[in-house]
Design a protein around this motif. Structure first.
Motif, PDB file in Angstrom:
ATOM      1  N   SER A   1       0.800  -1.229   0.000  1.00 48.36           N
ATOM      2  CA  SER A   1       0.000   0.000   0.000  1.00 48.36           C
ATOM      3  C   SER A   1       0.829   1.274   0.000  1.00 48.36           C
ATOM      4  N   THR A   2       2.156   1.151   0.185  1.00 50.05           N
ATOM      5  CA  THR A   2       2.989   2.359   0.277  1.00 50.05           C
ATOM      6  C   THR A   2       3.896   2.568  -0.937  1.00 50.05           C
ATOM      7  N   VAL A   3       4.097   1.511  -1.745  1.00 52.15           N
ATOM      8  CA  VAL A   3       4.918   1.692  -2.949  1.00 52.15           C
ATOM      9  C   VAL A   3       4.103   2.376  -4.042  1.00 52.15           C
ATOM     10  N   THR A   4       4.803   2.854  -5.061  1.00 55.08           N
ATOM     11  CA  THR A   4       4.152   3.422  -6.240  1.00 55.08           C
ATOM     12  C   THR A   4       4.155   2.366  -7.338  1.00 55.08           C
ATOM     13  N   TRP A   5       2.960   2.009  -7.824  1.00 58.10           N
ATOM     14  CA  TRP A   5       2.812   0.973  -8.848  1.00 58.10           C
ATOM     15  C   TRP A   5       2.707   1.626 -10.226  1.00 58.10           C
ATOM     16  N   SER A   6       3.307   0.965 -11.231  1.00 62.29           N
ATOM     17  CA  SER A   6       3.208   1.468 -12.599  1.00 62.29           C
ATOM     18  C   SER A   6       3.254   0.327 -13.600  1.00 62.29           C
ATOM     19  N   SER A   7       2.703   0.575 -14.782  1.00 63.20           N
ATOM     20  CA  SER A   7       2.734  -0.355 -15.909  1.00 63.20           C
ATOM     21  C   SER A   7       3.335   0.395 -17.086  1.00 63.20           C
ATOM     22  N   ASN A   8       4.365  -0.188 -17.720  1.00 66.64           N
ATOM     23  CA  ASN A   8       5.010   0.579 -18.789  1.00 66.64           C
ATOM     24  C   ASN A   8       4.175   0.614 -20.075  1.00 66.64           C
ATOM     25  N   PHE A   9       3.188  -0.288 -20.176  1.00 67.30           N
ATOM     26  CA  PHE A   9       2.229  -0.238 -21.281  1.00 67.30           C
ATOM     27  C   PHE A   9       0.808  -0.282 -20.690  1.00 67.30           C
ATOM     28  N   PRO A  10       0.317   0.854 -20.210  1.00 67.07           N
ATOM     29  CA  PRO A  10      -1.010   0.868 -19.575  1.00 67.07           C
ATOM     30  C   PRO A  10      -2.148   0.543 -20.535  1.00 67.07           C
ATOM     31  N   ASN A  11      -1.881   0.581 -21.863  1.00 71.00           N
ATOM     32  CA  ASN A  11      -2.910   0.160 -22.815  1.00 71.00           C
ATOM     33  C   ASN A  11      -3.032  -1.363 -22.861  1.00 71.00           C
ATOM     34  N   VAL A  12      -2.009  -2.067 -22.360  1.00 75.69           N
ATOM     35  CA  VAL A  12      -2.053  -3.531 -22.258  1.00 75.69           C
ATOM     36  C   VAL A  12      -2.638  -3.933 -20.905  1.00 75.69           C
ATOM     37  N   ALA A  13      -2.144  -3.314 -19.825  1.00 76.52           N
ATOM     38  CA  ALA A  13      -2.662  -3.571 -18.474  1.00 76.52           C
ATOM     39  C   ALA A  13      -2.437  -2.345 -17.619  1.00 76.52           C
ATOM     40  N   SER A  14      -3.450  -1.968 -16.906  1.00 79.98           N
ATOM     41  CA  SER A  14      -3.329  -0.860 -15.951  1.00 79.98           C
ATOM     42  C   SER A  14      -3.124  -1.450 -14.568  1.00 79.98           C
ATOM     43  N   ILE A  15      -2.653  -0.616 -13.645  1.00 74.09           N
ATOM     44  CA  ILE A  15      -2.475  -1.086 -12.268  1.00 74.09           C
ATOM     45  C   ILE A  15      -2.837   0.044 -11.315  1.00 74.09           C
ATOM     46  N   SER A  16      -3.586  -0.295 -10.281  1.00 74.22           N
ATOM     47  CA  SER A  16      -4.067   0.707  -9.324  1.00 74.22           C
ATOM     48  C   SER A  16      -3.021   0.997  -8.266  1.00 74.22           C
ATOM     49  N   THR A  17      -3.303   1.975  -7.423  1.00 71.10           N
ATOM     50  CA  THR A  17      -2.385   2.344  -6.345  1.00 71.10           C
ATOM     51  C   THR A  17      -2.272   1.245  -5.290  1.00 71.10           C
ATOM     52  N   SER A  18      -3.207   0.305  -5.291  1.00 72.22           N
ATOM     53  CA  SER A  18      -3.159  -0.796  -4.330  1.00 72.22           C
ATOM     54  C   SER A  18      -2.544  -2.059  -4.927  1.00 72.22           C
ATOM     55  N   GLY A  19      -2.037  -1.961  -6.194  1.00 72.96           N
ATOM     56  CA  GLY A  19      -1.372  -3.104  -6.803  1.00 72.96           C
ATOM     57  C   GLY A  19      -2.279  -4.053  -7.547  1.00 72.96           C
ATOM     58  N   LEU A  20      -3.488  -3.614  -7.897  1.00 72.54           N
ATOM     59  CA  LEU A  20      -4.422  -4.466  -8.640  1.00 72.54           C
ATOM     60  C   LEU A  20      -4.299  -4.158 -10.130  1.00 72.54           C
ATOM     61  N   ALA A  21      -3.808  -5.148 -10.904  1.00 73.61           N
ATOM     62  CA  ALA A  21      -3.638  -4.983 -12.348  1.00 73.61           C
ATOM     63  C   ALA A  21      -4.881  -5.473 -13.076  1.00 73.61           C
ATOM     64  N   THR A  22      -5.241  -4.791 -14.171  1.00 74.79           N
ATOM     65  CA  THR A  22      -6.395  -5.167 -15.000  1.00 74.79           C
ATOM     66  C   THR A  22      -5.944  -5.308 -16.446  1.00 74.79           C
ATOM     67  N   GLY A  23      -6.215  -6.487 -17.037  1.00 74.56           N
ATOM     68  CA  GLY A  23      -5.862  -6.717 -18.426  1.00 74.56           C
ATOM     69  C   GLY A  23      -6.766  -5.943 -19.363  1.00 74.56           C
ATOM     70  N   ILE A  24      -6.180  -5.200 -20.308  1.00 72.85           N
ATOM     71  CA  ILE A  24      -6.964  -4.360 -21.215  1.00 72.85           C
ATOM     72  C   ILE A  24      -6.917  -4.886 -22.647  1.00 72.85           C
ATOM     73  N   SER A  25      -5.732  -5.233 -23.135  1.00 68.01           N
ATOM     74  CA  SER A  25      -5.596  -5.773 -24.492  1.00 68.01           C
ATOM     75  C   SER A  25      -4.427  -6.741 -24.530  1.00 68.01           C
ATOM     76  N   SER A  26      -4.389  -7.624 -25.535  1.00 65.16           N
ATOM     77  CA  SER A  26      -3.339  -8.639 -25.605  1.00 65.16           C
ATOM     78  C   SER A  26      -1.968  -7.993 -25.787  1.00 65.16           C
ATOM     79  N   GLY A  27      -0.963  -8.576 -25.154  1.00 66.43           N
ATOM     80  CA  GLY A  27       0.388  -8.055 -25.226  1.00 66.43           C
ATOM     81  C   GLY A  27       1.113  -8.268 -23.911  1.00 66.43           C
ATOM     82  N   SER A  28       2.258  -7.652 -23.764  1.00 66.40           N
ATOM     83  CA  SER A  28       3.059  -7.771 -22.548  1.00 66.40           C
ATOM     84  C   SER A  28       3.401  -6.390 -22.003  1.00 66.40           C
TER      85      SER A  28
END
Length: 212
Positions: free
Chosen positions: A165-192
């Motif tokens: 809950s204290t780290v900063t989360w990021s995804s380098n391709f947020p169009n492939v998967a986004s990630i929330s501030t609590s570390g929950l990633a959501t798949g958006i489109s195929s890829g890595s």
């Protein structure tokens, strides 16, 4: 005449003893039946979260008090609770349940609301973060699915703790998967994409593959 006086004195003594015994019995009955005077809306117990956390000097920790009412319902009583720290020289806590670390050591955080009260330990350390580990690693999900990541920090004193809950989360391709501030990633489109957790100058990364 003397016999009459003695008899009257004896009767008065008996009456006083009976009166005292009745008064004691009434007090006992009232104490034992105290719950009859508690309404269903009265909070009778409290649960605190998180329990026994550890934070670094100058960091903060938000505590939450959940009250259980006599009728069984629960409610967030954090804003209305009375918060105290047994050792404010180690950590202070304000009226909203936000604790601030001051110095190394352990203090007891207490919350009281109506008839309920609870306590938990808060440990403050001056140890610095050495590394971060992310789990799971190199995983995959389908589009529309989610994946919860966890960040575990290792400190200079050798101890580890959950810092999700204290780290900063990021995804380098947020169009492939986004990630929330609590570390929950959501798949958006195929890829890595690469999921990264960062705290100050320390970071860790792992791959996430999204498929249709």
């Amino acid at each position: 005449m003397i016999q009459h006086i003695l008899m009257h004195s004896f009767e008065m003594s008996i009456r006083r003893r009976i009166t005292a015994a009745c008064a004691l019995l009434l007090i006992t009955l009232l104490a034992g039946c105290g719950n009859f005077f508690v309404s269903n809306d009265t909070v009778v117990s409290i649960a605190l979260s998180p329990t026994n956390p550890t934070i670094q000097i100058s960091e903060t920790e938000q505590f939450v008090a959940t009250g259980t009412k006599a009728g069984g319902a629960t409610a967030d009583v954090t804003p209305g609770a009375t918060w105290t720290s047994s050792k404010p020289q180690i950590a202070t806590i304000n009226s909203s349940g936000l604790a601030t670390a001051v110095a190394d050591g352990t203090t007891v955080i207490s919350a009281k609301y109506q008839e309920g009260s609870a306590q938990t330990f808060l440990t403050v350390t001056s140890a610095t973060l050495s590394s971060i580990a992310i789990s799971p690693t190199n995983t995959s999900i389908a589009t529309g699915a989610t994946k919860q990541y966890t960040a575990t920090g290792t400190y200079s004193d050798g101890n580890t703790r959950n810092i999700t809950s204290t780290v900063t989360w990021s995804s380098n391709f947020p169009n492939v998967a986004s990630i929330s501030t609590s570390g929950l990633a959501t798949g958006i489109s195929s890829g890595s994409t690469v999921i990264t957790a960062t705290s100050g100058s320390i970071s860790a990364s792992t791959n996430l593959t999204v498929s249709n």
